[in-house]
Enzyme design. Sequence first.
Site, PDB file in Angstrom:
ATOM      1  N   SER A   1      -9.461   4.143   4.954  1.00  0.00           N
ATOM      2  CA  SER A   1      -9.951   2.926   5.095  1.00  0.00           C
ATOM      3  C   SER A   1      -9.087   2.091   3.957  1.00  0.00           C
ATOM      4  O   SER A   1      -8.391   1.463   4.091  1.00  0.00           O
ATOM      5  CB  SER A   1     -11.553   3.454   5.978  1.00  0.00           C
ATOM      6  OG  SER A   1     -11.599   2.315   6.220  1.00  0.00           O
TER       7      SER A   1
ATOM      8  N   ASP B   1      -6.291   0.952   7.578  1.00  0.00           N
ATOM      9  CA  ASP B   1      -6.661   1.848   8.968  1.00  0.00           C
ATOM     10  C   ASP B   1      -6.991   1.194   9.878  1.00  0.00           C
ATOM     11  O   ASP B   1      -6.233   1.362  11.341  1.00  0.00           O
ATOM     12  CB  ASP B   1      -7.111   2.832   8.915  1.00  0.00           C
ATOM     13  CG  ASP B   1      -8.714   2.698   9.240  1.00  0.00           C
ATOM     14  OD1 ASP B   1      -8.953   1.790   7.922  1.00  0.00           O
ATOM     15  OD2 ASP B   1      -9.646   3.379   9.233  1.00  0.00           O
TER      16      ASP B   1
ATOM     17  N   ASP C   1      -9.658  -0.488  11.241  1.00  0.00           N
ATOM     18  CA  ASP C   1     -10.618  -0.701  12.052  1.00  0.00           C
ATOM     19  C   ASP C   1     -11.802  -1.787  12.076  1.00  0.00           C
ATOM     20  O   ASP C   1     -13.027  -1.531  12.177  1.00  0.00           O
ATOM     21  CB  ASP C   1     -11.476   0.426  12.353  1.00  0.00           C
ATOM     22  CG  ASP C   1     -12.080   1.161  10.666  1.00  0.00           C
ATOM     23  OD1 ASP C   1     -11.103   0.620   9.586  1.00  0.00           O
ATOM     24  OD2 ASP C   1     -12.484   2.483  11.019  1.00  0.00           O
TER      25      ASP C   1
END
Length: 447
Positions: free
Chosen positions: A103, A244, A246
């Site tokens: 992430s 990533d 998100d």
Amino acid sequence: MSRKLFGTDGVRGTANTHPMTAEMALKLGAAAGRYFRTDGRNGHRVVIGKDTRLSGYMIENALTAGLTSTGMNVLLLGPVPTPAVGYLTRSMRADLGIMISASHNPHHDNGIKFFGPDGFKLSDEAEIEIERILGSEIELSSPEHIGRAKRIDDGLGRYVEYAKTTFPARGALSGLKVVVDCANGAAYKAAPEVLWELGADVVPVGVAPNGFNINEKCGSTHVETAAEAVVAHGADLGIALDGDADRVMILDETGAVADGDQIMALFAARWAEAQKLKGGALVATVMSNLGLERFLTGRGLRLERTAVGDRYVVERMREGGYNLGGEQSGHIVMTDYATTGDGLIAGLQFLAAMAETGRRASELVHQFPSVPQLLKNVRYGAGKEPLSAPTVKDAITGAEARLNGTGRLLIRKSGTEPLIRVMAECEDEALLAEVVSDIVAAVEAAV
């Protein structure tokens, strides 16, 4: 049995160091394969995506070996956003989805996130069972039942087309200049393509990954880069994603930043007015600002708080039938569109608000006055338990007494890094700084 390997968002650590080794990835793949392939058939499939870290190649190959050894058929997507894996797991009728990513962490870290066949992240119970299998003798498939692996070339394109369908007005972005900072990460192809195809004049930033520069001075954790680009190019909006994709931070035309709380406030108010906000509530974590709670209450809406971690937000949303939630850090979960946080789709929803209201980004990014909040992190070594130290407990008790109901205090271990997070919230900024400083000093002394 409690989880030892899994944290709040899958398994994460420094690449080539336990638990992020090829050996562990192979075993984890085999354990997950055994958990999902229960009937001996060879029709089971798993989709695997990754971000742009160099270590992703190693972990991808090891996971593939473990999964195929237990009879799972592996479909390799290459670099795609985390929400794309959630979407494609369900869309492609896979039994399991895996995203290889750490992430927002630096390049030397990596992680493994699991999605079930419904596209949602696995439950605590499922992760506990996978850990149990991992610790036992894993039953491998017979030679004739070993799984196959192949590259999927159209996975990214499928996600791009789906993301475009979530934007309500085709052509409405014509004439808008949008900076999109992809953090040299998983969305470096998808995000600029979606925005351009929807009509925007796109200024791409952080779209030259080299395996080492993911999240490096760019993306949602370093918004200064996107802010500079917005001002330099005279852009109407900036969208800053993490490694990533998100998470998202939104920047207005002046470079001012809207975090997850401000974005969720805008969406909640708009959706409530349109009678689209299910349950009359927004789900967020204990980290979200008190100002957000006051904003919602003033509109007859509720804030449902959960533990930190988007998985806990999603669990509460599914339990209560809510369709909007997220985190201050920029995870925006809209279950009408996605099964996990999706920074690109959240950015599209913000652009939709601009298009539908005719207002500039600067008129939308600040929905409520934030209560002063201060967060500091203290790194600690393996085997240390600083929160158990009597001196730290005394410091926390003293801070609570000083706040005396005028603010909030939240002390916790990070679920993704060896950090103690010390957060306080208080109208009195001088008192806020003092109580955080006292606790940080106590934790640093303990470690």
